[in-house]
Design a protein around this motif. Structure first.
Motif, short mmCIF file in Angstrom:
data_model
loop_
_atom_site.label_atom_id
_atom_site.label_comp_id
_atom_site.label_asym_id
_atom_site.label_seq_id
_atom_site.Cartn_x
_atom_site.Cartn_y
_atom_site.Cartn_z
N GLY A 19 -24.08 -17.18 30.08
CA GLY A 19 -25.21 -16.27 30.05
C GLY A 19 -24.89 -15.01 29.28
N GLY A 20 -25.93 -14.23 29.09
CA GLY A 20 -25.78 -12.97 28.40
C GLY A 20 -27.13 -12.33 28.16
N PRO A 21 -27.12 -11.08 27.71
CA PRO A 21 -28.37 -10.38 27.46
C PRO A 21 -29.09 -10.89 26.21
CG PRO A 21 -26.50 -8.98 26.92
CD PRO A 21 -25.95 -10.25 27.49
N VAL A 51 -34.87 -17.76 30.69
CA VAL A 51 -34.76 -16.30 30.57
C VAL A 51 -36.12 -15.68 30.91
CG1 VAL A 51 -35.26 -16.34 28.09
CG2 VAL A 51 -34.04 -14.39 29.07
N HIS A 83 -31.91 -11.63 30.49
CA HIS A 83 -30.58 -12.22 30.62
C HIS A 83 -30.74 -13.74 30.69
CE1 HIS A 83 -26.30 -11.37 31.55
NE2 HIS A 83 -26.34 -12.61 31.96
#
Length: 119
Positions: A19-21, A51, A83
């Protein structure tokens, strides 16, 4: 990008979660594309993701019907916007039936716990 490679396994199927922004649909697709540049992830059976974005939720089941919605519901429950979470599965030869949704939930929980998001 945060990747938890050996999140869990069940009857031979192995799961990872990443995951990540991201702030747009294009960034979400780029995130998955970047993840799949890793040979291991490119060869996975499924890379399902979701998301929550300001202009609405996005999800992709990648052949694991309904899995994107499971991720999306967990993101909504946590109020985690902007995210992306990607659950990757390498099929182990045994169909998991309804348990596959529990494994997707478990993988997302592993990720959220690692991030320090309560549940």
């Amino acid at each position: 990008m945060r990747i938890i490679e050996n999140a869990l396994s069940d009857r031979g199927s192995k799961y990872a979660v990443a995951g990540g922004p991201v702030s747009s649909a294009d960034e979400a697709r780029a995130f998955v594309k970047t993840l799949c540049r890793r040979k291991k992830f490119a060869k996975a059976t499924h890379n399902t993701w979701a998301v929550l974005l300001p202009d609405g939720p996005l999800k992709n089941d990648d052949g694991e019907s309904g899995a994107g919605m499971v991720i999306l519901r967990m993101l909504e429950r946590e109020g985690l916007e902007g995210h992306i979470i990607v659950v990757t599965r390498w099929f182990g030869g045994v169909k998991l039936g309804g348990d596959r949704f529990r494994r997707v939930q478990d993988a997302v929980r592993v990720y959220l716990d690692a991030m320090g998001v309560s549940g």
